[in-house]
Enzyme design. Structure first.
Site: not given
Length: 464
Positions: A116, A118
């Site tokens: 999880y 970016w």
């Protein structure tokens, strides 16, 4: 590329901006803001220092206790044991062996593909996409649903508005707000510092200038937040210093005033909404004997009752945009501030009007409120995950502590699987989780009856 641009260095893009890279003798010496970006973020400059910084992990590292003794030997070690550097071939062999062991002995549902975050900008280098594509190719994994950013709204609002993502990705632009909005009421503020980033990359930073342009054109801003700094000083916002977590109480006090002073748009409510009667019964105290008026809200939110009534009147007599920050969903009952704000926006009857209605996450990302045309991006095919077990994204701790326990999610009942291996890449759960003390305990736990506890693989090393 022109020769002028070539002298400025190669372009690189990140979540916080696009920059020209300057090098000397093969090393990066500086980043220069992209010439088409009038407000480049200073965050990017930090890249230069960490490329070869002492905290960077350049080779695979494995906890000594697991390396020497194998799985099931976490007692007293995980979180305290030292890490040992190994070669890439050895690391790959160990990972393959552990994946095969868990799959063969427990099945693919015992693998939690928890990646999880970016990670790197761009779709091909997106860690989640690559990891989950890989796990799908070997039989699947237990997945997570939704985001830490706004999961409460993400799940609830499709039942309230019919959709959520179009409200985020298609938020009213700052240009429209500048020209058509009279009052911008920001629940949770609109901190410009957050608007420096957008997942996937930023070419031009427009958030700050959009806010300043709106304010200079006469848009009045009300900052409803414990922090005055949650709105730029230059916007001369009216600061309403609310108690943390009391936004719903304030919204109910506003709703009560709108109703009792005949300021609600009853025609809009009757033609465009369903269920207002039940909401009205609640804030009038007919369901529980507690009237949620401005006096009641003053005690809950710390805002004078007269100020609450004045705010309600201001919102009703002019074109008003209600802004709700993502942060308000990151708490217990986090869906309630969004739901209450939508109810008040419906009472004002301005949903769908230029510069009016409601918006979510202004300044959470540079892209929200930006006036641009979205271009469909290429994506990496993920394949299909045949494993049906999942958890809501913020239930990692419960997953580790309570295998076999049932949980409720969006109208369905799920069961936490018994996880034996957590595969994470491009981030780590401690960056997002809400109760780090409890999570650390779950991460380190050792239960004799379950000696084969989860192997945690956190792939953070880079090849250099």
């Amino acid at each position: 590329m022109t020769s002028e641009h070539a002298t400025k260095g190669t372009l690189t893009s990140s979540h916080w901006g696009t920059y020209r890279v300057h090098t000397k003798n093969g090393s990066v010496t500086a980043l220069e803001g992209f010439e088409r970006d009038e407000d480049p973020s200073p965050i990017g400059q930090g890249i230069v220092d960490v490329l070869d910084g002492p905290m960077r992990i350049k080779k695979p590292m494995i906890r000594r206790g697991w390396l020497e003794n194998g799985p099931g030997n976490a007692e007293g070690c995980r979180g305290a044991d030292e890490f040992v550097e190994v070669s890439w071939p050895r690391a790959i062999k160990l990972v393959v062996g552990e994946l095969n062991r868990v799959r063969d002995r427990y099945g693919n549902q015992a693998i939690y593909g928890g990646s999880y975050g970016w990670s790197s900008a761009g779709r091909f280098h997106h860690a989640q996409s690559q990891l989950k594509r890989f796990l799908n190719s070997i039989g699947g994994y237990t997945s997570s649903l939704n985001t830490y950013s706004y999961a409460a709204a993400e799940v609830t609002l499709p039942h309230v508005l019919g959709d959520f993502y179009s409200m985020v990705n298609g938020a009213t632009s700052w240009g429209i707000i500048k020209d058509h909005t009279s009052l911008f009421v920001a629940f949770g503020g609109a901190p410009a510092k957050n608007g420096q980033v957008t997942n996937g990359g930023v070419g031009r930073h427009v958030q700050k200038q959009g806010m300043l342009d709106a304010a200079s054109n006469g848009v009045k801003v009300v900052n409803i937040s414990p922090l005055r700094s949650d709105v730029l000083d230059e916007m001369n916002a009216d600061w309403v210093a609310i108690y943390p977590g009391s936004d719903v109480a304030l919204l109910l006090g506003i709703a009560h005033t709108l109703h009792t002073e005949n300021l609600a748009d009853t025609e809009f409510l009757s033609t465009h909404t369903v269920g207002y009667e039940r909401f009205q019964q609640y804030f009038l105290g007919e369901t529980d004997g507690v009237v949620k008026d401005s006096v009641w809200a003053e005690l809950k939110a710390g805002i004078p009752a007269a100020r609450i009534r004045d705010l309600a009147r201001d919102m009703a007599r002019q074109r008003t945009m209600i802004s709700v920050s993502w942060s308000l969903t990151r708490q217990e009952n986090g869906e309630q501030p969004y739901w209450a704000a939508i109810a008040v926006a419906s009472m004002l009857g301005q949903l769908g009007l230029l510069g009016g209605g409601i918006g979510f996450g202004y300044s959470a990302l540079n892209a929200i409120g930006a006036n641009y045309e979205g271009i469909p991006g290429a994506s990496l095919p993920q394949g299909k995950n045949p494993i049906k077990s999942f958890i809501p994204v913020a239930r990692v701790t419960d997953l580790l502590l309570h295998p076999g326990k049932q949980f409720e999610y969006n109208g369905v009942t799920g069961t936490y699987p018994d996880i034996k291996l957590v595969y994470w890449a491009g981030g780590n759960p401690f960056h997002h989780h809400q109760d780090l003390v409890r999570m650390r305990g779950a991460w380190q736990m050792h239960i004799p009856a379950h000696r084969d506890r989860p192997f945690r693989l956190n792939v953070t090393a880079r090849s250099g």
